[in-house]
Design a protein around this motif. Structure first.
Motif, PDB file in Angstrom:
ATOM      1  N   ASP A 104       0.826  -1.222   0.000  1.00  0.00           N
ATOM      2  CA  ASP A 104       0.000   0.000   0.000  1.00  0.00           C
ATOM      3  C   ASP A 104       0.855   1.265   0.000  1.00  0.00           C
ATOM      4  OD1 ASP A 104      -2.231  -1.541  -0.042  1.00  0.00           O
ATOM      5  OD2 ASP A 104      -2.815  -1.192   2.048  1.00  0.00           O
ATOM      6  N   LYS A 105       1.979   1.240   0.696  1.00  0.00           N
ATOM      7  CA  LYS A 105       2.781   2.463   0.786  1.00  0.00           C
ATOM      8  C   LYS A 105       3.504   2.777  -0.518  1.00  0.00           C
ATOM      9  CE  LYS A 105       7.232   0.950   2.752  1.00  0.00           C
ATOM     10  NZ  LYS A 105       8.151   1.164   3.892  1.00  0.00           N
ATOM     11  N   TYR A 106       3.475   1.839  -1.463  1.00  0.00           N
ATOM     12  CA  TYR A 106       4.136   2.071  -2.745  1.00  0.00           C
ATOM     13  C   TYR A 106       3.177   2.588  -3.820  1.00  0.00           C
ATOM     14  CZ  TYR A 106       7.715  -0.681  -0.433  1.00  0.00           C
ATOM     15  OH  TYR A 106       8.636  -1.135   0.476  1.00  0.00           O
ATOM     16  N   LEU A 107       1.920   2.789  -3.465  1.00  0.00           N
ATOM     17  CA  LEU A 107       0.962   3.312  -4.431  1.00  0.00           C
ATOM     18  C   LEU A 107       1.345   4.730  -4.836  1.00  0.00           C
ATOM     19  CD1 LEU A 107      -2.391   2.122  -2.798  1.00  0.00           C
ATOM     20  CD2 LEU A 107      -1.072   0.992  -4.600  1.00  0.00           C
ATOM     21  N   GLY A 108       1.119   5.067  -6.091  1.00  0.00           N
ATOM     22  CA  GLY A 108       1.403   6.417  -6.553  1.00  0.00           C
ATOM     23  C   GLY A 108       2.192   6.421  -7.847  1.00  0.00           C
ATOM     24  N   HIS A 129       2.906   4.261 -12.813  1.00  0.00           N
ATOM     25  CA  HIS A 129       1.812   4.467 -11.856  1.00  0.00           C
ATOM     26  C   HIS A 129       1.421   3.129 -11.257  1.00  0.00           C
ATOM     27  CE1 HIS A 129      -2.620   5.672 -10.965  1.00  0.00           C
ATOM     28  NE2 HIS A 129      -1.844   5.865  -9.914  1.00  0.00           N
ATOM     29  N   GLU A 131      -1.207   1.245  -8.682  1.00  0.00           N
ATOM     30  CA  GLU A 131      -2.523   1.441  -8.068  1.00  0.00           C
ATOM     31  C   GLU A 131      -3.074   0.119  -7.570  1.00  0.00           C
ATOM     32  OE1 GLU A 131      -5.161   2.927 -11.115  1.00  0.00           O
ATOM     33  OE2 GLU A 131      -4.082   1.818 -12.657  1.00  0.00           O
ATOM     34  N   TYR A 137      -2.667  -5.435  -6.826  1.00  0.00           N
ATOM     35  CA  TYR A 137      -1.909  -4.242  -7.212  1.00  0.00           C
ATOM     36  C   TYR A 137      -1.624  -4.309  -8.710  1.00  0.00           C
ATOM     37  CZ  TYR A 137      -1.066  -3.844  -2.193  1.00  0.00           C
ATOM     38  OH  TYR A 137      -1.220  -3.751  -0.830  1.00  0.00           O
ATOM     39  N   SER A 222      10.073   8.414  -6.429  1.00  0.00           N
ATOM     40  CA  SER A 222       8.684   8.661  -6.073  1.00  0.00           C
ATOM     41  C   SER A 222       8.278  10.109  -6.349  1.00  0.00           C
ATOM     42  CB  SER A 222       8.456   8.350  -4.586  1.00  0.00           C
ATOM     43  OG  SER A 222       7.131   8.666  -4.206  1.00  0.00           O
ATOM     44  N   GLY A 224       4.791  10.924  -5.638  1.00  0.00           N
ATOM     45  CA  GLY A 224       3.590  11.135  -4.845  1.00  0.00           C
ATOM     46  C   GLY A 224       2.374  10.523  -5.507  1.00  0.00           C
ATOM     47  N   ARG A 225       1.210  10.694  -4.889  1.00  0.00           N
ATOM     48  CA  ARG A 225      -0.011  10.064  -5.388  1.00  0.00           C
ATOM     49  C   ARG A 225      -0.866  11.000  -6.237  1.00  0.00           C
ATOM     50  NH1 ARG A 225      -2.097   5.814  -0.734  1.00  0.00           N
ATOM     51  NH2 ARG A 225      -0.030   4.921  -0.279  1.00  0.00           N
ATOM     52  N   ASN A 226      -0.616  12.287  -6.145  1.00  0.00           N
ATOM     53  CA  ASN A 226      -1.394  13.254  -6.922  1.00  0.00           C
ATOM     54  C   ASN A 226      -0.434  14.164  -7.675  1.00  0.00           C
ATOM     55  OD1 ASN A 226      -4.210  12.642  -5.914  1.00  0.00           O
ATOM     56  ND2 ASN A 226      -3.214  13.140  -3.972  1.00  0.00           N
TER      57      ASN A 226
END
Length: 270
Positions: A104-108, A129, A131, A137, A222, A224-226
């Motif tokens: 989960d912490k690698y989403l983005g 990306h 998700e 995943y 990384s 970020g997610r947005n």
């Protein structure tokens, strides 16, 4: 719309391996579909027709009392319309379940850096990306580049799944535009609370006429997610080995050797 709809919909979904599979094959949003299953929201007429077409039932039938609808479905042997399970599909589902919640912490979004498999003295920066739909995943990788001495621009899009197994991250995907390659990336996870960089190895095939199998070091940065995907894609491309547009530490970390020349490992045909 009848309250029987959600119960009947759950029955139809029970003939499939998972809700995620139904959503992927039907091409609907998982979060919105869950609202239909829970009876919180009723679909529009367009979406209702789409759902009924997928399951092979009529709109008026899916609104019938649950007991009556179940009899109709079982008489028709609706489950026979489901594609037979392919070999190893159960094993893949098991691997996906073992990965649940671990990545989960690698989403983005990430910038991905590696030496080109076609021009091994140049560096590629692409957009990745990662998700999740709650049960697995998935990733997409976008490449926008123009190779040296070539006028045309190349676009690639990879799609695939991510598995987190025994403290390693595996990305396995295919080139979705040409369908001529399956690539695999294996990454070290990070034990920091915040993901900044991930490193590992990437295996694929060059886009040259020889189509050599190639292995190269890879680094993910990384974002970020947005993010603005449009702006990020503008920064993707092919760069020289000493380009100031690529951070020096990144350039050094994706080098395979300290000598000049190709930084990728090519297979040798026998």
């Amino acid at each position: 719309m009848s309250n029987n709809f959600s119960q009947n919909l759950r029955l139809l979904c029970s003939f499939y391996r998972s809700i995620a599979e139904v959503c992927r094959r039907m091409g609907v949003n998982r979060a919105q579909f869950n609202k239909y299953l829970n009876g919180n929201t009723q679909p529009s007429q367009y979406t209702l027709n789409k759902i009924c077409h997928f399951f092979g039932v009529e709109p008026h039938e899916i609104l019938m009392p649950a007991e009556q609808f179940e009899q109709i479905v079982r008489v028709r042997s609706t489950h026979t319309t489901v594609e037979p399970s392919r070999p190893y599909s159960t094993d893949i589902d098991l691997l996906m379940r073992e990965s649940q919640g671990r990545a989960d912490k690698y989403l983005g979004f990430y910038f991905e850096f590696h030496y080109s498999m076609t021009f091994p003295d140049h560096i590629i920066r692409s957009l990745l990306h990662i998700e999740s739909d709650g049960e697995g995943y998935y990733f997409q990788r976008f490449e926008r580049m123009r190779y040296p001495d070539r006028e045309e621009w190349y676009k690639s899009r990879y799609k695939g799944m991510l598995l987190f197994l025994s403290e390693r991250i595996f990305l396995i995907g295919y080139e979705a535009l040409t369908r001529n390659e399956i690539a695999q990336t294996i990454l070290y996870p990070t034990y920091k609370s915040r993901v900044s960089y991930l490193s590992g190895l990437k295996l694929g095939a060059s886009a040259s006429d020889r189509r050599e199998p190639v292995c190269t070091k890879v680094l993910l940065e990384s974002l970020g997610r947005n993010i603005s995907i449009k702006n990020a894609l503008k920064l993707c491309g092919v760069f020289g080995p000493d380009s100031d547009e690529i951070n020096r530490s990144i350039r050094e970390n994706i080098r395979a050797t300290n000598t000049e020349g190709p930084q990728s490992f090519f297979a040798t045909p026998l």
